[in-house]
Design a protein around this motif. Structure first.
Motif, short mmCIF file in Angstrom:
data_model
loop_
_atom_site.label_atom_id
_atom_site.label_comp_id
_atom_site.label_asym_id
_atom_site.label_seq_id
_atom_site.Cartn_x
_atom_site.Cartn_y
_atom_site.Cartn_z
N UNK A 14 0.83 -1.20 0.00
CA UNK A 14 0.00 0.00 0.00
C UNK A 14 0.86 1.25 0.00
N UNK A 15 1.99 1.22 0.71
CA UNK A 15 2.92 2.35 0.72
C UNK A 15 4.31 1.85 0.39
N UNK A 16 5.13 2.77 -0.10
CA UNK A 16 6.50 2.40 -0.39
C UNK A 16 7.25 2.20 0.91
N UNK A 17 8.29 1.41 0.89
CA UNK A 17 9.01 1.09 2.12
C UNK A 17 10.37 1.74 2.20
N UNK A 18 11.20 1.23 3.06
CA UNK A 18 12.58 1.68 3.18
C UNK A 18 12.75 3.08 3.71
N UNK A 19 11.81 3.58 4.44
CA UNK A 19 11.93 4.92 4.98
C UNK A 19 11.46 6.00 4.03
N UNK A 20 11.15 5.64 2.79
CA UNK A 20 10.72 6.63 1.80
C UNK A 20 9.39 7.26 2.18
N UNK A 48 10.29 16.74 14.55
CA UNK A 48 9.61 15.60 13.92
C UNK A 48 9.98 15.52 12.44
N UNK A 49 10.03 16.67 11.77
CA UNK A 49 10.37 16.68 10.35
C UNK A 49 11.76 16.11 10.11
N UNK A 50 12.73 16.53 10.92
CA UNK A 50 14.09 16.00 10.77
C UNK A 50 14.14 14.51 11.10
N UNK A 51 13.41 14.10 12.12
CA UNK A 51 13.42 12.70 12.54
C UNK A 51 12.80 11.78 11.48
N UNK A 52 11.83 12.27 10.75
CA UNK A 52 11.18 11.45 9.73
C UNK A 52 12.13 11.10 8.58
N UNK A 57 17.93 7.75 5.60
CA UNK A 57 19.36 8.08 5.59
C UNK A 57 20.17 6.94 6.20
N UNK A 58 19.70 6.41 7.30
CA UNK A 58 20.40 5.32 7.98
C UNK A 58 20.41 4.04 7.15
N UNK A 59 19.28 3.73 6.52
CA UNK A 59 19.20 2.54 5.67
C UNK A 59 20.22 2.65 4.53
N UNK A 60 20.27 3.82 3.89
CA UNK A 60 21.20 4.03 2.78
C UNK A 60 22.64 3.92 3.26
N UNK A 61 22.95 4.54 4.39
CA UNK A 61 24.32 4.49 4.90
C UNK A 61 24.72 3.08 5.31
N UNK A 62 23.78 2.31 5.84
CA UNK A 62 24.07 0.92 6.17
C UNK A 62 24.32 0.08 4.92
N UNK A 63 23.80 0.55 3.78
CA UNK A 63 24.02 -0.14 2.51
C UNK A 63 25.28 0.37 1.81
N UNK A 66 25.78 7.13 0.35
CA UNK A 66 25.64 8.40 1.06
C UNK A 66 24.15 8.68 1.31
N UNK A 67 23.75 8.69 2.57
CA UNK A 67 22.35 8.86 2.93
C UNK A 67 21.77 10.19 2.53
N UNK A 68 22.58 11.25 2.59
CA UNK A 68 22.09 12.58 2.21
C UNK A 68 21.78 12.64 0.72
N UNK A 69 22.60 11.98 -0.08
CA UNK A 69 22.37 11.94 -1.53
C UNK A 69 21.08 11.18 -1.83
N UNK A 70 20.87 10.08 -1.14
CA UNK A 70 19.65 9.29 -1.34
C UNK A 70 18.43 10.11 -0.95
N UNK A 71 18.51 10.80 0.16
CA UNK A 71 17.38 11.62 0.60
C UNK A 71 17.04 12.68 -0.44
N UNK A 72 18.05 13.36 -0.96
CA UNK A 72 17.82 14.39 -1.99
C UNK A 72 17.18 13.79 -3.24
N UNK A 73 17.66 12.63 -3.66
CA UNK A 73 17.11 12.00 -4.87
C UNK A 73 15.65 11.62 -4.68
N UNK A 74 15.33 11.06 -3.53
CA UNK A 74 13.94 10.64 -3.28
C UNK A 74 13.04 11.85 -3.11
#
Length: 94
Positions: A14-20, A48-52, A57-63, A66-74
């Motif tokens: 129903x919703x996308x996963x992975x923190x997206x 709350x906005x930053x925490x969401x 970011x953490x999932x990407x960095x664990x993979x 760069x989590x910041x790059x992933x966040x910007x792309x999404x």
């Protein structure tokens, strides 16, 4: 209850996963921030906005990405289903 509902929605597609989903919800916080009663509540909304955004970011960095790059792309994607699949290290329709 909210966590279990979110997990069930992800499993059922129903919703996308992975923190997206959480990152996309973070983009909605500014719209409600102006309706809050006082500065303490607005500061809380900022927190709350930053925490969401942190889970993606953490999932990407664990993979190893760069989590910041992933966040910007999404965040910049027009497709609401676009996200980062950490299992394969690719951006795709989730």
């Amino acid at each position: 209850d909210a966590l279990n509902a979110t997990k069930a929605a992800v499993q059922e597609g129903i919703v996308i996963g992975g923190g997206c989903t959480l990152l996309k919800l973070a983009a909605k916080v500014p719209a409600i921030k102006d309706s809050l009663d006082n500065d303490e509540q607005r500061i809380g909304a900022d927190i709350v906005q930053r925490a969401l955004g942190y889970p993606l970011k953490l999932i990407a960095e664990n993979a190893g990405i760069n989590g910041s790059v992933v966040m910007e792309a999404v965040q910049g994607a027009e497709d609401p289903n676009y996200g980062f699949n950490a299992a394969v290290g690719e951006y795709q329709d989730l």
